[in-house]
Design a protein around this motif. Structure first.
Motif, PDB file in Angstrom:
ATOM      1  N   GLU A   1      32.795  27.562  32.875  1.00  0.00           N
ATOM      2  CA  GLU A   1      33.527  27.292  34.116  1.00  0.00           C
ATOM      3  C   GLU A   1      32.856  27.896  35.340  1.00  0.00           C
ATOM      4  O   GLU A   1      33.180  27.511  36.470  1.00  0.00           O
ATOM      5  N   LEU A   2      31.948  28.834  35.145  1.00  0.00           N
ATOM      6  CA  LEU A   2      31.333  29.551  36.250  1.00  0.00           C
ATOM      7  C   LEU A   2      29.840  29.696  35.971  1.00  0.00           C
ATOM      8  O   LEU A   2      29.424  29.945  34.834  1.00  0.00           O
ATOM      9  N   SER A   3      29.025  29.557  37.011  1.00  0.00           N
ATOM     10  CA  SER A   3      27.583  29.695  36.868  1.00  0.00           C
ATOM     11  C   SER A   3      27.032  30.452  38.066  1.00  0.00           C
ATOM     12  O   SER A   3      27.757  30.734  39.038  1.00  0.00           O
ATOM     13  N   THR A   4      25.764  30.802  38.007  1.00  0.00           N
ATOM     14  CA  THR A   4      25.083  31.450  39.131  1.00  0.00           C
ATOM     15  C   THR A   4      23.942  30.551  39.590  1.00  0.00           C
ATOM     16  O   THR A   4      23.337  29.826  38.792  1.00  0.00           O
ATOM     17  N   LEU A   5      23.657  30.610  40.878  1.00  0.00           N
ATOM     18  CA  LEU A   5      22.592  29.806  41.467  1.00  0.00           C
ATOM     19  C   LEU A   5      22.080  30.520  42.706  1.00  0.00           C
ATOM     20  O   LEU A   5      22.867  31.003  43.528  1.00  0.00           O
ATOM     21  N   GLY A   6      20.764  30.598  42.827  1.00  0.00           N
ATOM     22  CA  GLY A   6      20.172  31.259  43.985  1.00  0.00           C
ATOM     23  C   GLY A   6      20.105  32.751  43.807  1.00  0.00           C
ATOM     24  O   GLY A   6      20.337  33.300  42.730  1.00  0.00           O
ATOM     25  N   ASP A   7      19.792  33.435  44.912  1.00  0.00           N
ATOM     26  CA  ASP A   7      19.606  34.886  44.878  1.00  0.00           C
ATOM     27  C   ASP A   7      20.776  35.600  45.553  1.00  0.00           C
ATOM     28  O   ASP A   7      21.755  35.948  44.912  1.00  0.00           O
ATOM     29  N   LYS A   8      20.688  35.780  46.867  1.00  0.00           N
ATOM     30  CA  LYS A   8      21.774  36.445  47.596  1.00  0.00           C
ATOM     31  C   LYS A   8      22.857  35.478  48.057  1.00  0.00           C
ATOM     32  O   LYS A   8      23.989  35.867  48.302  1.00  0.00           O
ATOM     33  N   THR A   9      22.480  34.204  48.241  1.00  0.00           N
ATOM     34  CA  THR A   9      23.447  33.169  48.612  1.00  0.00           C
ATOM     35  C   THR A   9      23.208  31.939  47.752  1.00  0.00           C
ATOM     36  O   THR A   9      22.129  31.758  47.173  1.00  0.00           O
ATOM     37  N   VAL A  10      24.197  31.083  47.677  1.00  0.00           N
ATOM     38  CA  VAL A  10      24.068  29.837  46.924  1.00  0.00           C
ATOM     39  C   VAL A  10      23.385  28.798  47.812  1.00  0.00           C
ATOM     40  O   VAL A  10      23.890  28.495  48.904  1.00  0.00           O
ATOM     41  N   PRO A  11      22.227  28.247  47.398  1.00  0.00           N
ATOM     42  CA  PRO A  11      21.575  27.190  48.184  1.00  0.00           C
ATOM     43  C   PRO A  11      22.433  25.925  48.172  1.00  0.00           C
ATOM     44  O   PRO A  11      22.659  25.323  47.113  1.00  0.00           O
TER      45      PRO A  11
END
Length: 504
Positions: A359-369
């Motif tokens: 249900e949740l993922s991560t993308l990018g570094d400090k902010t989501v592109p």
């Protein structure tokens, strides 16, 4: 003889101080004996008990505290017991139980006690060498600094104020270490898994005994078997009867809202928010939307977008108004990691659980592109007709640029988040939920988001959604409201059934 055996014999020598059985001898129920044995076992310094309201947890703990200060199993000189609660009046409940138990002792033993109610609640025991005290304090850490208790009773720990409660707990536990003391932490369930009392109950730690009487979530409020789990004393004449509990449950179901939520929290010992502000949906209203068998992806999909920043979540909700199917995805930046972010947001490992559930993922570094994220969103519904992308007009420029970069071609709908657009969307969403037009699979992401979502009202009684707490992440709820409201608007519009007439 074991300390627990001495304690059980002492407790059953006392008289019940109040209630229908006042004056009769105490007779411990099996669950009470289980707690005494666990709390006073060798190597245990913290004992936690979570049970429904009215099951004599405070009276039981007060009896243990009385036996401790009298030296029935703890022979240290100058023993000190502290009763800590959210307020002085709450601490007074356990204090008064102790006073009632003292009055059931033989008269020569009663003379060894001095009871003071001003300037603070205090009991002095002059037997066994004298200098033994019981003091009641409120949830203010400064009141416990410098103390060296041999026993601490933390009453209703699950409902202490966050900052003051944590400070007091730390002060008390650090003081216990000076004399090898014990802590009894008792309460009905806290509102969520991230609360310190929930962490005590969930984490297996050396030296900690845990006893929890909490039924499985999602059951009807009047389910008899689960009421017995949360209220084991009912079968032994302790507290409320099962008939009374079922009657109250049915009344709470009929009233709904905060009445039902409070019954689940206090009487069923469930971990649900006791928020009494105007919540967008109660836990029961949202649970009614969850279904094991999902409707198909049928017709056009309406996608709600809530764009976050560096700290907040970015979320998308996918709604098929023809079938009522709802899906949601959340995304955080890669730094900090989900475990660290969960700790700072006060939700423990909940984000990691959402990731494991897909249900949740991560993308990018400090902010989501944004452009890359929008591409990922569209891939989730690849091949499906898109009815609209619904977004907050506050970030229209940023989202428009990202949509162009991602090459997305779909109808765009811009909505405000204030009382005008936000109020309409929230009411349309509520109506769709109440009419059974929203169906989703069990989602920790959406449960967490709606638990933190409340409504603010202006003087004209218009509403808009907001966070119940500063670190709450309601982005998935915001995206869901946008998508469902627009989907309902689209289905409500009349369809063109024929050609047009041109008047010459």
């Amino acid at each position: 003889m074991k300390d627990s055996t001495r304690a059980i014999r002492f407790l059953e020598s006392l008289g019940i101080p109040e209630g229908p059985k006042a004056g009769q001898a105490v007779k411990l129920a099996p669950f009470q004996k289980q707690f005494v044995k666990g709390a006073l076992a060798d190597g245990i310094n913290v004992a936690c008990l979570s049970i429904g309201r009215g099951n004599a947890k405070t009276a039981l703990s007060a009896g243990i505290a009385l036996g401790a200060v009298m030296g029935n199993w703890d022979r240290q000189p100058r023993r000190e017991t502290l009763i800590a609660a959210r307020t002085r009046d709450q601490a007074r409940i356990a204090f008064d139980f102790m006073v009632g138990f003292i009055r059931s002792l033989p008269e020569d033993e009663q003379k060894a006690f001095t009871i003071r109610r001003s300037p603070r609640l205090e009991i002095e025991y002059e037997g066994d060498g004298g200098g033994h005290f019981v003091r009641a304090i409120a949830a203010d850490g400064k009141t416990a600094l410098g103390s060296a208790p041999t026993l601490v009773l933390m009453d209703e720990r699950g409902h202490w104020q966050a900052d003051q409660g944590d400070a007091l707990e730390h002060a008390l536990l650090s003081g216990l270490g000076k004399r090898g003391g014990r802590a009894l932490i008792i309460s009905t369930s806290a509102a969520d898994d991230a609360h310190p009392f929930s962490v005590w109950m969930d984490d297996d730690q050396p030296g900690v005994y845990r006893q929890e009487h909490r039924p499985a979530p999602g059951l009807p409020a009047d389910d008899l078997a689960s009421l017995k789990i949360a209220n084991p004393g009912a079968a032994y004449g302790i507290g409320s009867s099962l008939e009374w509990l079922q009657g109250q449950a049915r009344r709470a179901i009929a009233r709904g809202g905060s009445t039902l939520t409070s019954f689940r929290l206090y009487n069923r010992n469930e971990r649900v928010s006791g928020e009494t502000r105007d919540v967008l949906l109660t836990v029961d209203e949202w649970m009614a939307c969850e279904a094991d068998a999902m409707p198909p992806r049928e017709g056009a999909c309406v996608i709600g977008i809530d764009l976050g920043g560096s700290a907040s979540m970015t979320a998308a909700a996918f709604y098929w108004p023809e079938s009522g199917r709802l899906e949601a995805l959340g995304t955080f930046p890669g730094k900090p990691g989900l475990q660290d972010r969960g700790q700072s947001d006060g939700v423990g490992d909940r984000y990691a659980q959402m990731r494991d559930r897909g249900e949740l993922s991560t993308l990018g570094d400090k902010t989501v592109p944004v452009a890359a994220w929008l591409t990922k969103v569209m891939d989730h519904v690849a091949g499906e007709p898109i009815g609209a992308l619904v977004m907050d007009r506050y970030k229209q420029a940023e989202l428009s640029e990202a949509i162009d970069r991602a090459g997305i071609r779909a109808p765009l709908v811009w909505r405000g988040q204030g009382f005008r657009d936000g109020g309409e969307d929230a009411e349309r969403f509520r109506r769709a939920v109440f009419d059974g037009r929203v169906r989703t699979s069990p989602s920790l992401l959406l449960r967490s988001a709606f638990a933190d979502t409340v409504c603010l009202r202006d003087p004209a009684n218009n509403i808009k959604i907001a966070k119940a707490r500063s670190t709450g992440r309601i982005d998935a709820a915001s995206a869901t409201v946008l998508s469902v409201a627009e989907g309902i608007r689209q289905t409500a519009r009349p369809r063109n059934k024929g050609g047009r007439i041109l008047w010459a």
